[in-house]
Design a protein around this motif. Structure first.
Motif, PDB file in Angstrom:
ATOM      1  N   CYS A   1      51.504  87.212  76.485  1.00  0.00           N
ATOM      2  CA  CYS A   1      50.886  86.042  75.857  1.00  0.00           C
ATOM      3  C   CYS A   1      50.421  86.335  74.438  1.00  0.00           C
ATOM      4  N   TRP A   2      49.973  87.573  74.162  1.00  0.00           N
ATOM      5  CA  TRP A   2      49.596  87.939  72.801  1.00  0.00           C
ATOM      6  C   TRP A   2      50.824  87.929  71.899  1.00  0.00           C
TER       7      TRP A   2
ATOM      8  N   ALA B   1      51.657  84.404  71.179  1.00  0.00           N
ATOM      9  CA  ALA B   1      50.708  83.882  70.192  1.00  0.00           C
ATOM     10  C   ALA B   1      51.126  84.289  68.780  1.00  0.00           C
TER      11      ALA B   1
ATOM     12  N   HIS C   1      52.418  81.881  65.689  1.00  0.00           N
ATOM     13  CA  HIS C   1      51.776  81.954  64.373  1.00  0.00           C
ATOM     14  C   HIS C   1      52.775  82.248  63.256  1.00  0.00           C
TER      15      HIS C   1
ATOM     16  N   SER D   1      43.885  84.103  72.092  1.00  0.00           N
ATOM     17  CA  SER D   1      44.555  84.715  70.936  1.00  0.00           C
ATOM     18  C   SER D   1      45.249  83.673  70.079  1.00  0.00           C
ATOM     19  N   VAL D   2      45.952  82.757  70.719  1.00  0.00           N
ATOM     20  CA  VAL D   2      46.702  81.767  69.938  1.00  0.00           C
ATOM     21  C   VAL D   2      45.746  80.808  69.230  1.00  0.00           C
TER      22      VAL D   2
ATOM     23  N   TYR E   1      49.775  75.470  67.975  1.00  0.00           N
ATOM     24  CA  TYR E   1      48.842  76.407  68.596  1.00  0.00           C
ATOM     25  C   TYR E   1      48.230  75.809  69.867  1.00  0.00           C
TER      26      TYR E   1
ATOM     27  N   ALA F   1      48.651  77.140  73.678  1.00  0.00           N
ATOM     28  CA  ALA F   1      47.459  77.457  74.476  1.00  0.00           C
ATOM     29  C   ALA F   1      47.419  76.624  75.750  1.00  0.00           C
TER      30      ALA F   1
END
Length: 137
Positions: free
Chosen positions: A19-20, A23, A27, A91-92, A101, A105
């Motif tokens: 998931c990071w 994210a 971005h 994080s997102v 974003y 999320a």
């Protein structure tokens, strides 16, 4: 620490890494590289290497460990996927507040909420048990 605890810890770390990485991909946005006329490909722009590594490694380990986390009689190992999704959602939203974003999320939150439900409902119907005459829960 037993096997279940290690499996849950690995699931938490891998889902958090996946998931990071997603994210970071949200971005930085994927870009197409043509490679000078040869077959090109989609990847993150320069500086996104750690996000790509976390996304790839997290995906491989998470997909390998998901069946072991969800097909348990205990409910708490499935929460490791929920914790990883929560880390990704935070994080997102830390990286930005635009529409993409919030969509990312929201998807991560829904997937994290679905993990304990899937654990509860997966394998409830056992056709062999019903043929034999054993109780079906």
């Amino acid at each position: 620490m037993g096997n279940r605890e290690w499996r849950a810890l690995i699931g938490t770390v891998s889902a958090g890494a996946l998931c990071w990485g997603v994210a970071g991909a949200v971005h930085m946005r994927f870009v197409y590289h043509s490679n000078g006329g040869r077959a090109g490909g989609w990847n993150l722009p320069e500086g996104g290497g750690w996000y790509e590594f976390a996304m790839t490694a997290g995906f491989i380990v998470t997909m390998y460990s998901v069946p072991g986390l969800l097909r348990r009689s205990e409910w708490w190992p499935a929460l490791s996927l929920s914790i990883g999704a929560a880390v990704g959602a935070v994080s997102v939203l830390t990286l930005g507040q635009g529409r993409r974003y919030w969509v990312a999320a929201s998807v991560m939150t829904l997937m994290g909420a679905a993990a304990p439900l899937v654990n509860r409902l997966w394998g409830r119907y056992h056709p062999i048990r019903s043929l034999v005459g054993a109780p079906t829960d």
